[in-house]
Scaffold this motif. Structure first.
Motif: not given
Length: 249
Positions: A9-15, A27-32, A41-42, A46-51
């Protein structure tokens, strides 16, 4: 489209964040958008990166890893000042090739400091310690690091955000030379070790910065830790110009 099942999940989110950031006009993106692209899911994000700030700091560190790896692997040249100027050019080149990662790294809105920024600062400081030990630096390495990093980042951000105001292709190199030449001195052709020039004594700040750097690299065994610390304190004051041969106003 969600990223491959083989990724955690961490790698998917970073990619996903990296891809969206590369396409973003700012230089910005939305978490959604990140969650949709990564297929998570959101709560997972947040569980992996905090915010969001934690996510963006992780993306910056990931994007800078190749650049920092090349700096870590670089072999020191014979001339530390030449290495300093080469480092400035590499820094600017990376900024222009990765504009959104770079702007994000130095964004005042990024409340979580990227580790990459701290490491880049430390790598620059290491080169300036070499300059000081060679008798080439006219101020303490800590202060010189702040001066050069501020100027280099400022130049890179100016080129990225206001290119129409900086059309001169030599702008970065001109500023580089002005800044670095103002806080370094040429090697005395008669003595490349940093000793006083043959036609006179080295200025007190230069001599103090040189001795301080050499002591940090090789503390004489005859000194106690307290003696070494006290000597370093005095040398730092002298190298910063807080002292010297003349009276204090």
């Amino acid at each position: 489209m969600p990223y491959g099942e083989g990724m955690d999940a961490r790698e998917k989110i970073l990619e996903a964040t990296t891809a969206l950031l590369a396409e973003a006009p700012v230089a910005d993106v939305s978490t959604r958008a990140v969650c949709e692209a990564a297929g998570v899911g959101a709560p997972m994000l947040y569980r992996i990166f905090g915010d969001k700030a934690g996510l963006l700091a992780a993306v910056v560190d990931r994007g800078f890893e190749r650049y920092l790896a090349s700096k870590r692997a670089a072999r020191p040249g014979k001339d530390p000042v030449a290495d300093l100027k080469k480092g400035w050019d590499n820094h600017t080149r990376f900024a222009l090739e990765h504009p959104n990662h770079y702007r994000l790294m130095y964004s005042p809105g990024l409340t979580v400091p990227p580790a990459a920024a701290q490491e880049a600062h430390a790598l620059l400081h290491a080169i300036l310690e070499r300059c000081a030990a060679a008798g080439r630096l006219t101020m303490p390495p800590v202060l010189a690091t702040q001066v050069i990093m501020s100027a280099n980042v400022g130049a890179a951000l100016s080129l990225l955000t206001r290119p129409e105001q900086y059309p001169d292709p030599r702008f970065s190199a001109r500023l580089r030379d002005a800044v670095i030449d103002s806080l370094t001195r040429p090697t005395d052709p008669a003595d490349a070790t940093g000793a006083p020039a043959s036609d006179g004594q080295a200025p007190v700040p230069v001599a103090a910065a040189t001795l301080a750097a050499r002591l940090r690299a090789d503390v004489p065994p005859a000194f106690t830790p307290a003696e070494s610390a006290l000597l370093q304190q005095w040398l730092e004051k002298l190298s910063a110009g807080r002292g010297g041969s003349g009276p204090t106003p």
